[in-house]
Design an enzyme around this catalytic site. Structure first.
Site, PDB file in Angstrom:
ATOM      1  N   SER A 162     -82.682  37.795 110.653  1.00  0.00           N
ATOM      2  CA  SER A 162     -84.140  37.585 111.101  1.00  0.00           C
ATOM      3  C   SER A 162     -84.069  37.104 112.405  1.00  0.00           C
ATOM      4  O   SER A 162     -82.993  36.283 112.821  1.00  0.00           O
ATOM      5  CB  SER A 162     -84.766  36.321 110.078  1.00  0.00           C
ATOM      6  OG  SER A 162     -85.751  35.811 110.678  1.00  0.00           O
ATOM      7  N   TYR A 217     -83.614  27.944 106.620  1.00  0.00           N
ATOM      8  CA  TYR A 217     -83.740  29.614 106.550  1.00  0.00           C
ATOM      9  C   TYR A 217     -83.049  29.930 107.973  1.00  0.00           C
ATOM     10  O   TYR A 217     -82.296  30.693 107.665  1.00  0.00           O
ATOM     11  CB  TYR A 217     -84.971  29.613 106.240  1.00  0.00           C
ATOM     12  CG  TYR A 217     -85.285  31.311 106.388  1.00  0.00           C
ATOM     13  CD1 TYR A 217     -85.240  31.998 105.282  1.00  0.00           C
ATOM     14  CD2 TYR A 217     -85.733  31.930 107.662  1.00  0.00           C
ATOM     15  CE1 TYR A 217     -85.499  33.419 105.205  1.00  0.00           C
ATOM     16  CE2 TYR A 217     -85.854  33.304 107.610  1.00  0.00           C
ATOM     17  CZ  TYR A 217     -85.694  34.160 106.478  1.00  0.00           C
ATOM     18  OH  TYR A 217     -85.912  35.363 106.625  1.00  0.00           O
TER      19      TYR A 217
HETATM   20  N1  LIG Z   1     -90.951  39.906 105.808  1.00  0.00           N
HETATM   21  C1  LIG Z   1     -90.346  39.156 107.124  1.00  0.00           C
HETATM   22  O1  LIG Z   1     -91.450  38.717 107.850  1.00  0.00           O
HETATM   23  C2  LIG Z   1     -89.133  38.962 107.364  1.00  0.00           C
HETATM   24  C3  LIG Z   1     -88.710  38.550 108.607  1.00  0.00           C
HETATM   25  C4  LIG Z   1     -87.336  38.230 108.868  1.00  0.00           C
HETATM   26  C5  LIG Z   1     -86.302  38.526 107.741  1.00  0.00           C
HETATM   27  N2  LIG Z   1     -86.652  38.854 106.772  1.00  0.00           N
HETATM   28  C6  LIG Z   1     -85.604  39.240 105.760  1.00  0.00           C
HETATM   29  O2  LIG Z   1     -85.618  40.425 105.207  1.00  0.00           O
HETATM   30  C7  LIG Z   1     -85.029  40.634 103.821  1.00  0.00           C
HETATM   31  C8  LIG Z   1     -86.162  41.266 102.827  1.00  0.00           C
HETATM   32  O3  LIG Z   1     -87.373  40.366 102.820  1.00  0.00           O
HETATM   33  P1  LIG Z   1     -88.758  41.240 102.509  1.00  0.00           P
HETATM   34  O4  LIG Z   1     -89.495  40.786 103.606  1.00  0.00           O
HETATM   35  O5  LIG Z   1     -88.526  42.622 102.238  1.00  0.00           O
HETATM   36  O6  LIG Z   1     -89.156  40.354 101.206  1.00  0.00           O
HETATM   37  P2  LIG Z   1     -89.855  40.871  99.696  1.00  0.00           P
HETATM   38  O7  LIG Z   1     -90.753  42.000  99.988  1.00  0.00           O
HETATM   39  O8  LIG Z   1     -90.233  39.590  99.099  1.00  0.00           O
HETATM   40  O9  LIG Z   1     -88.564  41.442  99.071  1.00  0.00           O
HETATM   41  C9  LIG Z   1     -87.523  40.740  98.578  1.00  0.00           C
HETATM   42  C10 LIG Z   1     -86.687  41.516  97.882  1.00  0.00           C
HETATM   43  O10 LIG Z   1     -85.324  40.867  97.362  1.00  0.00           O
HETATM   44  C11 LIG Z   1     -85.180  40.805  95.986  1.00  0.00           C
HETATM   45  N3  LIG Z   1     -84.847  39.200  95.544  1.00  0.00           N
HETATM   46  C12 LIG Z   1     -85.358  38.153  95.830  1.00  0.00           C
HETATM   47  N4  LIG Z   1     -84.540  37.249  95.215  1.00  0.00           N
HETATM   48  C13 LIG Z   1     -83.505  37.923  94.695  1.00  0.00           C
HETATM   49  C14 LIG Z   1     -82.308  37.567  94.075  1.00  0.00           C
HETATM   50  N5  LIG Z   1     -82.180  36.213  93.461  1.00  0.00           N
HETATM   51  N6  LIG Z   1     -81.293  38.490  93.528  1.00  0.00           N
HETATM   52  C15 LIG Z   1     -81.626  39.695  93.779  1.00  0.00           C
HETATM   53  N7  LIG Z   1     -82.667  40.154  94.486  1.00  0.00           N
HETATM   54  C16 LIG Z   1     -83.511  39.407  94.971  1.00  0.00           C
HETATM   55  C17 LIG Z   1     -86.771  41.093  95.263  1.00  0.00           C
HETATM   56  O11 LIG Z   1     -86.571  41.662  94.215  1.00  0.00           O
HETATM   57  P3  LIG Z   1     -86.896  40.780  92.836  1.00  0.00           P
HETATM   58  O12 LIG Z   1     -87.971  39.790  92.800  1.00  0.00           O
HETATM   59  O13 LIG Z   1     -87.220  41.805  91.706  1.00  0.00           O
HETATM   60  O14 LIG Z   1     -85.295  40.171  92.688  1.00  0.00           O
HETATM   61  C18 LIG Z   1     -87.052  41.913  96.522  1.00  0.00           C
HETATM   62  O15 LIG Z   1     -86.771  43.327  95.960  1.00  0.00           O
HETATM   63  C19 LIG Z   1     -84.908  39.119 103.438  1.00  0.00           C
HETATM   64  O16 LIG Z   1     -83.282  38.705 103.627  1.00  0.00           O
HETATM   65  C20 LIG Z   1     -85.751  38.434 104.256  1.00  0.00           C
HETATM   66  O17 LIG Z   1     -85.072  37.028 104.748  1.00  0.00           O
HETATM   67  C21 LIG Z   1     -88.216  39.166 106.263  1.00  0.00           C
END
Ligand SMILES: NC(=O)c1ccc[n+]([C@@H]2O[C@H](COP(=O)([O-])OP(=O)(O)OC[C@H]3O[C@@H](n4cnc5c(N)ncnc54)[C@H](OP(=O)(O)O)[C@@H]3O)[C@@H](O)[C@H]2O)c1
Length: 250
Positions: free
Chosen positions: A138, A148
């Protein structure tokens, strides 16, 4: 057909990685907790891209469930050429307002799972002399914004080290540092999702990340606005950055 394993493949950035990798012809292993959503994504990818898709239901907080993913990555008879450590979540509250168990669970997914899955994948990749890992970090890693950010700073440091360590062995490791991206992340935190120029589309984010990965880059920071923020964090004193660490939190 080479195979990629994507954690958190049911939503947001992970789902977009799964789609774009399938479009490139990769077979896929999809990991997340929600079995019904995993099966729906697998069905969509098989039908749209005619690729092989396996589903692995695992909560990466749970060491025994994580071990099934590690075993799949270490299986030399069914090689995984690309690991995308993407699963993650953030916590709604400040440090002391979260239970220590919630803090531990976040650390388990953001750091421990990345460590353990990378350990399982790198051995066979180094033996084969090819492969890659994309760790979804991130932009928060460049800023002092609580646990985080601290976890994502670990991901950056680990990725940078692993990039240099395994490059001579034919393995590319890259940290992808997204800024705000339109996924379920903020909704799961019960935080309002914005729609300004600061909010990236997952499609653009992943397309840029894969292009950077193809170039062998150690970092991918998609979006001019976030490249600018990254540059500023290198010159602004940390005491000043500290004043903005609560931005976006009540
Ligand atoms: N969106 C942003 O603004 C942003 C910015 C910077 C970095 N990120 C990073 O990007 C990555 C993906 O996030 P996203 O934004 O795509 O979030 P998201 O839409 O909420 O998707 C999160 C995914 O992770 C899975 N997950 C969550 N907890 C888990 C666990 N305990 N075990 C296995 N799978 C798990 C969820 O599936 P299930 O619930 O089915 O397990 C889902 O497929 C993360 O590492 C996040 O920190 C996001």
């Amino acid at each position: 057909m080479t195979s990629a394993l994507v954690t958190g493949a049911t939503a947001g950035i992970g789902l977009e990685f799964a789609r774009q990798l399938a479009a490139r012809g990769h077979g896929l292993v999809l990991v997340a907790r929600d079995e019904a959503r995993l099966n729906a994504v697998a069905k969509e990818l098989r039908a749209t891209y005619d690729v092989e898709v396996e589903v692995l239901v695992a909560d990466l907080v749970d060491r025994a469930q994580s071990a099934t993913v590690e075993a799949r990555l270490a299986d030399r008879d069914r090689p995984i050429e690309l690991l995308v450590n993407n699963a993650g979540f953030g916590l709604k509250h400040r440090f002391l307002d979260n239970t220590v168990e919630d803090e531990q669970a976040m650390l388990d997914v953001l750091v421990t799972a990345v460590l353990r899955l990378s350990h399982a994948a790198l051995g066979p990749m180094a033996e084969r002399g090819r492969g890659g890992i994309i760790n979804v970090s991130s932009v928060a890693a460049f800023l002092p914004r609580g646990t985080y950010s601290a976890a994502k700073a670990w991901v950056n440091s680990f990725s940078e080290w692993a990039h240099n360590e395994y490059k001579p062995k034919g393995v590319t490791v890259m940290a992808l540092c997204p800024g705000f991206t339109k996924t379920e992340f903020h909704q799961r935190m019960e935080v309002r999702r914005g729609d300004s120029f600061m909010w990236l589309e997952p499609e653009f984010l992943v397309k840029t990340a894969l292009a950077d990965f193809d170039k062998g880059r150690v970092y991918s920071v998609p979006g001019a606005q976030y490249k600018a923020i990254r540059s500023l964090t290198r010159v602004i004193p940390s005491a000043v950055l500290q004043r903005y660490q609560s931005m976006g939190r009540k």
